[in-house]
Scaffold this motif. Structure first.
Motif, PDB file in Angstrom:
ATOM      1  N   THR A 108     100.732 -24.288  94.043  1.00 32.67           N
ATOM      2  CA  THR A 108     100.625 -23.350  95.157  1.00 32.67           C
ATOM      3  C   THR A 108     100.082 -21.999  94.706  1.00 32.67           C
ATOM      4  N   ALA A 112     100.687 -21.120  99.667  1.00 31.74           N
ATOM      5  CA  ALA A 112      99.871 -22.195 100.243  1.00 31.74           C
ATOM      6  C   ALA A 112      99.445 -23.176  99.154  1.00 31.74           C
ATOM      7  N   GLU A 113      99.073 -24.380  99.565  1.00 28.16           N
ATOM      8  CA  GLU A 113      98.632 -25.379  98.594  1.00 28.16           C
ATOM      9  C   GLU A 113      97.373 -24.907  97.881  1.00 28.16           C
TER      10      GLU A 113
END
Length: 284
Positions: A108, A112-113
């Motif tokens: 991450t 967020a990814e």
């Protein structure tokens, strides 16, 4: 004084040689512009001179009263830049263990990814994750070097992704670099939280990264959006600092690292992840 001048001169000459070796096209443009070349030589000389002066300052008690001693030579904005060097967002590797005892990993950035997650069910899964984590450590070490010489950089997510990709490839293809990282982890673990010992471990990792050429790979990727002048200045300053640091036992750079390493929680977590990944691999 003669020795100091020699170190500075050799650092400047070495910086130009490094640019010629690693970026021949940019070096040709540098040589074609005398005014630009003079400015780059000046930047390299100032950096090497600073390194020598700081090495003298920290020749004794390198882990004591670091900030105040740096303030005798560096302005406040430079010191703050150093203090933020290991807090530059790259990405996190989060290892989780499920109820069935199996492990997974998530990558991450800012919540967020960053990269697709995966299950750690095979040796190949673990090794690929380890290479990514190793790359993250090397990238952050290079970012530290850049900010230590006064180059502020805020790489985008896409830039970090491409840099990590190139760094992973370099690590996979270099058993010497893999051994250097393994030695770094071992030294860090043995340091037991001692800031000076941890800083020395990072310095030697930087030293080996420079010797193996990966440092330049990372810098070129991180700085690909810079103007020619910015790129040449960055390259010259980083190269001059490393050459001068090696000539003075790394004293000044180690002191700069020691200023911040105690608070580098995320960086320490990356090292702990590599240790954990090795333990998971042994349990398969």
């Amino acid at each position: 004084m003669e020795t100091e001048n020699k170190i500075v001169t050799e650092a400047v000459e070495g910086a130009l040689e490094q640019i010629e070796k690693n970026s021949p096209e940019e070096f040709s443009k540098l040589n074609a512009d005398p005014k630009l070349k003079d400015s780059i030589i000046k930047a390299a000389r100032e950096t090497a001179t600073e390194q020598v002066k700081l090495a003298q300052e920290f020749a004794s008690r390198p882990d004591q009263d670091i900030r105040n001693r740096l303030a005798k030579y560096l302005p406040e904005d430079r010191i703050k830049l150093i203090e933020g060097a290991l807090s530059i967002p790259t990405f996190r590797v989060e290892i989780t263990k499920k109820e069935d005892g199996k492990h997974g990993v998530q990558f991450t950035r800012d919540g967020a990814e960053f990269l697709p997650g995966q299950q750690l069910t095979t040796v190949a899964d673990i090794e690929s994750t380890s290479f990514i984590q190793m790359a993250s450590i090397l990238v952050e070490a290079v970012l530290l070097v850049m900010q230590a010489v006064g180059i502020k950089i805020s790489p985008s997510s896409s830039t970090i992704e491409e840099t990590v990709k190139d760094t992973v490839a370099a690590i996979k293809n270099s058993s010497k670099l893999q051994r250097a990282i393994a030695q770094f982890i071992d030294s860090w673990e043995k340091a037991g939280g001692n800031a000076l010992s941890e800083s020395k471990a990072i310095f030697y990792l930087i030293k080996e990264s420079n010797a193996g050429g990966i440092l330049w790979t990372i810098i070129k990727e991180l700085c690909k959006n810079m103007t020619l002048q910015e790129w040449l200045k960055t390259s010259a300053k980083v190269a001059a600092m490393i050459i001068a640091a090696l000539a003075t036992g790394g004293t000044a750079l180690i002191a700069k690292i020691a200023l911040i390493v105690w608070s580098a929680v995320d960086f320490a977590r990356k090292i702990a992840n590599l240790v954990q990944l090795e333990e998971i691999k042994k349990s398969l």
